[in-house]
Design an enzyme around this catalytic site. Structure first.
Site, PDB file in Angstrom:
ATOM      1  N   HIS A  18      48.896  43.459  47.580  1.00 18.29           N
ATOM      2  CA  HIS A  18      48.021  42.314  47.875  1.00 18.29           C
ATOM      3  C   HIS A  18      47.464  41.736  46.585  1.00 18.29           C
ATOM      4  CE1 HIS A  18      45.212  45.673  47.403  1.00 18.29           C
ATOM      5  NE2 HIS A  18      44.342  44.763  47.006  1.00 18.29           N
ATOM      6  N   CYS A  39      34.820  45.602  48.980  1.00 16.57           N
ATOM      7  CA  CYS A  39      34.378  44.911  47.763  1.00 16.57           C
ATOM      8  C   CYS A  39      32.960  44.347  47.868  1.00 16.57           C
ATOM      9  CB  CYS A  39      35.402  43.860  47.362  1.00 16.57           C
ATOM     10  SG  CYS A  39      36.945  44.668  46.844  1.00 16.57           S
ATOM     11  N   ASP A  63      36.079  37.654  46.767  1.00 17.24           N
ATOM     12  CA  ASP A  63      37.487  37.822  47.195  1.00 17.24           C
ATOM     13  C   ASP A  63      37.899  37.030  48.431  1.00 17.24           C
ATOM     14  OD1 ASP A  63      37.179  39.659  45.164  1.00 17.24           O
ATOM     15  OD2 ASP A  63      37.891  41.403  46.284  1.00 17.24           O
ATOM     16  N   LYS A 100      39.211  41.076  38.802  1.00 17.69           N
ATOM     17  CA  LYS A 100      39.056  42.532  38.801  1.00 17.69           C
ATOM     18  C   LYS A 100      40.308  43.178  39.361  1.00 17.69           C
ATOM     19  CE  LYS A 100      36.791  42.383  43.289  1.00 17.69           C
ATOM     20  NZ  LYS A 100      37.797  43.110  44.050  1.00 17.69           N
ATOM     21  N   HIS A 156      45.601  41.826  40.911  1.00 19.29           N
ATOM     22  CA  HIS A 156      46.360  43.020  40.566  1.00 19.29           C
ATOM     23  C   HIS A 156      47.722  42.705  39.922  1.00 19.29           C
ATOM     24  CE1 HIS A 156      43.508  45.403  42.795  1.00 19.29           C
ATOM     25  NE2 HIS A 156      43.850  44.929  43.966  1.00 19.29           N
ATOM     26  N   ASP A 213      40.258  39.409  43.365  1.00 19.04           N
ATOM     27  CA  ASP A 213      41.079  40.608  43.240  1.00 19.04           C
ATOM     28  C   ASP A 213      42.383  40.151  42.579  1.00 19.04           C
ATOM     29  OD1 ASP A 213      40.733  43.363  43.930  1.00 19.04           O
ATOM     30  OD2 ASP A 213      42.179  43.187  45.584  1.00 19.04           O
TER      31      ASP A 213
HETATM   32  C1  VGL Z   1      39.516  44.845  48.767  1.00 18.97           C
HETATM   33  C2  VGL Z   1      40.835  46.585  49.442  1.00 18.97           C
HETATM   34  C3  VGL Z   1      41.624  46.463  48.315  1.00 18.97           C
HETATM   35  C4  VGL Z   1      38.347  43.938  49.067  1.00 18.97           C
HETATM   36  C5  VGL Z   1      40.273  44.700  47.629  1.00 18.97           C
HETATM   37  O1  VGL Z   1      38.299  42.804  48.529  1.00 18.97           O
HETATM   38  O2  VGL Z   1      37.462  44.354  49.840  1.00 18.97           O
HETATM   39  N1  VGL Z   1      39.793  45.797  49.668  1.00 18.97           N
HETATM   40  N2  VGL Z   1      41.330  45.514  47.423  1.00 18.97           N
HETATM   41 ZN    ZN Z   2      42.686  45.141  45.809  1.00 20.27          ZN
END
Ligand code: VGL
Ligand code: ZN
Length: 204
Positions: free
Chosen positions: A81, A151, A8, A106, A48, A46
Site C-alpha cells: 500500500h 496512524c 493519510d 513517513k 513506502h 504514508d
Molecule cells: C496505516 C497501516 C499501515 C495508517 C499505515 O495510515 O493507519 N495503517 N500503514
Molecule cells: Zn503503511
C-alpha cells in the site's frame, strides 16, 4: 497557535484501495470543512518504497495480518500500500489539498514502519513534523484522518507526549478494525493519556 493534522487520506486507505478502511471516504467532507477553520493545516502521507518491510509480499510464505519481527519490533504485515509515486499513495481527489501548508512523508525507510506522523515505530528518527509545528509556534493540535486505530492513534499519542494539547476529531476518522471494537478501544487508549476526543461540530 493551533494546527489541524490530516493523517493519510490516501487512495489506498479509501474504498477500492489496497488497504481500504471502511467508510474512509465519509470523512472527506468533514475534513474539507475543518481545514477552512484552521490557519495551519499539515498532512501526513504514508510513503513506502516497494520493498518495504511491512508488506507481506516481501516475506515469502507470509500473508497480510501475520506478525513478524522487523528490526527488533513486532510488525503487522499489510498488503502492499501507498507505494511511492503510485496512484494508491496519492491523496484523494475529493480532498481539498490546496489547504495543506506542508506534507510530512513517513514510512520511507525499508526496515522500519512509521504509524506516527512524528517518529518511526522505534522512535529512532523524527519525521520533521515536530520541528515544523514548533517553528510555527503550534502548541495545540487537532487530528483527523485514517486510521483511528493506527496512524491517527500513534500520531496523537506522540503529540501529547511531545507536549502538545491534543484532540482527536473522532467522527473525522475511521478505523481499520482488525478486530471488532478497535475504533472504541483506540479512542479509550487515547482518552486515558489525556487526549481530548471531540466531534467535528465542536469546531465549526
Ligand atoms: C496505516 C497501516 C499501515 C495508517 C499505515 O495510515 O493507519 N495503517 N500503514
Ligand atoms: Zn503503511
Amino acid at each position: 497557535m493551533e494546527a489541524l493534522i490530516v493523517v493519510d487520506i490516501q487512495n489506498d486507505f479509501l474504498p477500492g484501495g489496497a488497504l481500504a478502511v471502511d467508510g474512509g471516504d465519509e470523512i472527506i467532507p468533514l475534513v474539507n470543512k475543518l481545514m477552512t477553520k484552521f490557519d495551519l493545516v499539515v498532512a501526513t502521507q504514508d510513503w513506502h518504497p516497494a520493498d518495504h518491510g511491512s508488506f507481506a509480499s516481501n516475506h515469502p510464505g507470509k500473508k497480510p495480518g501475520d506478525i513478524i519481527e522487523l528490526g527488533g519490533l513486532q510488525q503487522i504485515l499489510w498488503p502492499d500500500h501507498c507505494v511511492q509515486h503510485t496512484h494508491g499513495a496519492e491523496f484523494s481527489n475529493d480532498l481539498n489539498t490546496e489547504h495543506f501548508h506542508t506534507i510530512i512523508r513517513k514510512g520511507t525507510d525499508t526496515l522500519i514502519d512509521s504509524y506516527s506522523g512524528f517518529f518511526d515505530n522505534g522512535k529512532k528518527k523524527k519525521t520533521g513534523l515536530d520541528e515544523y509545528l514548533r517553528s510555527k509556534n503550534v502548541d495545540e493540535v487537532f487530528i483527523t484522518g485514517l486510521a483511528t486505530d493506527f496512524c491517527v492513534k500513534y500520531t496523537a499519542l506522540d503529540a501529547i507526549e511531545l507536549g502538545y494539547t491534543t484532540s482527536v476529531v473522532a467522527d473525522a476518522t475511521r478505523a481499520v478494525n482488525l478486530e471488532e471494537g478497535d475504533f472504541e478501544k483506540a479512542l479509550e487508549e487515547m482518552r486515558i493519556k489525556g487526549i481530548h476526543i471531540i466531534q467535528t461540530v465542536e469546531l465549526l
